[in-house]
Motif scaffolding. Structure first.
Motif, PDB file in Angstrom:
ATOM      1  N   TYR A 101       0.829  -1.205   0.000  1.00  0.00           N
ATOM      2  CA  TYR A 101       0.000   0.000   0.000  1.00  0.00           C
ATOM      3  C   TYR A 101       0.867   1.262   0.000  1.00  0.00           C
ATOM      4  CZ  TYR A 101      -3.348   3.538   1.418  1.00  0.00           C
ATOM      5  OH  TYR A 101      -4.103   4.675   1.488  1.00  0.00           O
ATOM      6  N   ALA A 102       1.929   1.252   0.781  1.00  0.00           N
ATOM      7  CA  ALA A 102       2.833   2.409   0.819  1.00  0.00           C
ATOM      8  C   ALA A 102       3.453   2.639  -0.555  1.00  0.00           C
ATOM      9  CB  ALA A 102       3.920   2.199   1.870  1.00  0.00           C
ATOM     10  N   ALA A 103       3.886   1.562  -1.209  1.00  0.00           N
ATOM     11  CA  ALA A 103       4.472   1.689  -2.544  1.00  0.00           C
ATOM     12  C   ALA A 103       3.429   2.200  -3.539  1.00  0.00           C
ATOM     13  CB  ALA A 103       5.037   0.345  -2.998  1.00  0.00           C
ATOM     14  N   TYR A 104       2.221   1.687  -3.441  1.00  0.00           N
ATOM     15  CA  TYR A 104       1.146   2.134  -4.328  1.00  0.00           C
ATOM     16  C   TYR A 104       0.892   3.629  -4.168  1.00  0.00           C
ATOM     17  CZ  TYR A 104      -3.634   3.016  -5.823  1.00  0.00           C
ATOM     18  OH  TYR A 104      -4.751   3.562  -6.396  1.00  0.00           O
TER      19      TYR A 104
ATOM     20  N   THR B 291       3.678  12.300   1.156  1.00  0.00           N
ATOM     21  CA  THR B 291       3.408  10.920   0.760  1.00  0.00           C
ATOM     22  C   THR B 291       4.576  10.010   1.139  1.00  0.00           C
ATOM     23  OG1 THR B 291       2.075  11.723  -1.077  1.00  0.00           O
ATOM     24  CG2 THR B 291       2.781   9.434  -1.167  1.00  0.00           C
ATOM     25  N   LEU B 292       5.795  10.500   0.929  1.00  0.00           N
ATOM     26  CA  LEU B 292       6.967   9.696   1.293  1.00  0.00           C
ATOM     27  C   LEU B 292       7.049   9.481   2.802  1.00  0.00           C
ATOM     28  CD1 LEU B 292       9.657  11.131  -1.153  1.00  0.00           C
ATOM     29  CD2 LEU B 292       8.571   8.879  -1.231  1.00  0.00           C
ATOM     30  N   LEU B 293       6.772  10.528   3.585  1.00  0.00           N
ATOM     31  CA  LEU B 293       6.785  10.381   5.042  1.00  0.00           C
ATOM     32  C   LEU B 293       5.720   9.382   5.494  1.00  0.00           C
ATOM     33  CD1 LEU B 293       7.425  13.974   6.395  1.00  0.00           C
ATOM     34  CD2 LEU B 293       8.904  11.987   6.599  1.00  0.00           C
ATOM     35  N   GLU B 294       4.567   9.442   4.868  1.00  0.00           N
ATOM     36  CA  GLU B 294       3.507   8.497   5.200  1.00  0.00           C
ATOM     37  C   GLU B 294       3.925   7.075   4.836  1.00  0.00           C
ATOM     38  OE1 GLU B 294      -0.844   8.222   3.538  1.00  0.00           O
ATOM     39  OE2 GLU B 294      -0.551  10.101   4.653  1.00  0.00           O
ATOM     40  N   ALA B 295       4.604   6.927   3.696  1.00  0.00           N
ATOM     41  CA  ALA B 295       5.080   5.611   3.268  1.00  0.00           C
ATOM     42  C   ALA B 295       6.126   5.070   4.232  1.00  0.00           C
ATOM     43  CB  ALA B 295       5.646   5.685   1.850  1.00  0.00           C
ATOM     44  N   VAL B 296       6.987   5.942   4.736  1.00  0.00           N
ATOM     45  CA  VAL B 296       7.969   5.515   5.737  1.00  0.00           C
ATOM     46  C   VAL B 296       7.249   5.021   6.990  1.00  0.00           C
ATOM     47  CG1 VAL B 296       9.791   6.319   7.298  1.00  0.00           C
ATOM     48  CG2 VAL B 296       9.862   6.950   4.890  1.00  0.00           C
ATOM     49  N   GLY B 297       6.236   5.747   7.418  1.00  0.00           N
ATOM     50  CA  GLY B 297       5.462   5.328   8.588  1.00  0.00           C
ATOM     51  C   GLY B 297       4.825   3.961   8.402  1.00  0.00           C
ATOM     52  N   TYR B 298       4.209   3.736   7.230  1.00  0.00           N
ATOM     53  CA  TYR B 298       3.612   2.427   6.946  1.00  0.00           C
ATOM     54  C   TYR B 298       4.668   1.327   6.924  1.00  0.00           C
ATOM     55  CZ  TYR B 298      -0.973   4.323   5.686  1.00  0.00           C
ATOM     56  OH  TYR B 298      -2.207   4.916   5.711  1.00  0.00           O
ATOM     57  N   THR B 299       5.819   1.637   6.350  1.00  0.00           N
ATOM     58  CA  THR B 299       6.879   0.639   6.262  1.00  0.00           C
ATOM     59  C   THR B 299       7.418   0.285   7.640  1.00  0.00           C
ATOM     60  OG1 THR B 299       7.453   1.493   4.077  1.00  0.00           O
ATOM     61  CG2 THR B 299       9.088   0.098   5.167  1.00  0.00           C
ATOM     62  N   VAL B 300       7.583   1.289   8.483  1.00  0.00           N
ATOM     63  CA  VAL B 300       8.072   1.051   9.848  1.00  0.00           C
ATOM     64  C   VAL B 300       7.083   0.184  10.620  1.00  0.00           C
ATOM     65  CG1 VAL B 300       8.505   2.198  12.054  1.00  0.00           C
ATOM     66  CG2 VAL B 300       9.532   3.084   9.970  1.00  0.00           C
ATOM     67  N   ILE B 301       5.815   0.498  10.498  1.00  0.00           N
ATOM     68  CA  ILE B 301       4.805  -0.304  11.184  1.00  0.00           C
ATOM     69  C   ILE B 301       4.809  -1.725  10.627  1.00  0.00           C
ATOM     70  CG2 ILE B 301       2.320  -0.578  11.520  1.00  0.00           C
ATOM     71  CD1 ILE B 301       2.199   2.526  11.556  1.00  0.00           C
TER      72      ILE B 301
END
Length: 169
Positions: A28-31, A47-57
């Motif tokens: 989802y983060a990549a999408y 968007t990148l910061l949000e993707a980092v957050g999703y990846t960390v979780i």
């Protein structure tokens, strides 16, 4: 014996589900990043910061699933050496602490851009990460002391003065 097998299967299914959810978060983060780049043309930084957050979780969730699989589904509740249990728990808590720190940093960047009054949550996250590391350090120190006393019972019988003299010699 049957209950043990059912419990192991349940832990195996739960850990596989957690791992799938972690992969889903990363996908989802990549999408969202690709969509932001190609379609929306919105603020790519957010968007990148949000993707980092999703990846960390996702990393934290995946590690929980891996821990359940290794410790509960594969090994079961067999007795292990204390040092092995300490290493396993240390690895698990370290991953969770890293995830908390990274999520706190992402939240700091997001809150810093929007409203400084929103810094309470990221600050508490960072303090939580510090507390996890301090607690892990205390746990390691105490468990290592107990392991040393168990493996060398003669050293626990000596007086503190004798141990000090031995350490300075």
């Amino acid at each position: 014996m049957m209950f043990d097998r059912i419990t192991r299967i349940a832990f195996g299914v739960a850990s596989a589900f957690l791992m799938l959810l972690a992969f889903g978060l990363i996908a989802y983060a990549a999408y969202e990043v690709v969509r932001s780049l190609l379609i929306d043309r919105t603020d790519i930084g957010a968007t990148l910061l949000e993707a980092v957050g999703y990846t960390v979780i996702a990393i934290a969730v995946f590690d929980v699933g891996k821990y359940l699989l290794e410790e509960e589904a594969i090994r079961g509740r067999e007795m292990r050496q204390a040092a092995e249990a300490r290493r396993s728990l240390t690895k698990f808590i370290s991953t969770i602490a890293i995830a908390v720190f990274l999520e706190g940093l992402v939240a700091v960047f997001e809150a810093g851009k929007e409203d400084l009054r929103m810094m309470i949550y990221p600050t508490l996250l960072l303090f939580t990460g510090v507390a996890l590391i301090i607690g892990l350090g205390i746990y390691q120190r105490l468990s290592a002391m107990v392991e040393n006393e168990i493996s060398d019972p003669e050293s626990s019988k000596k007086t503190p003065k004798a141990r000090t003299a031995r350490g300075t010699a």
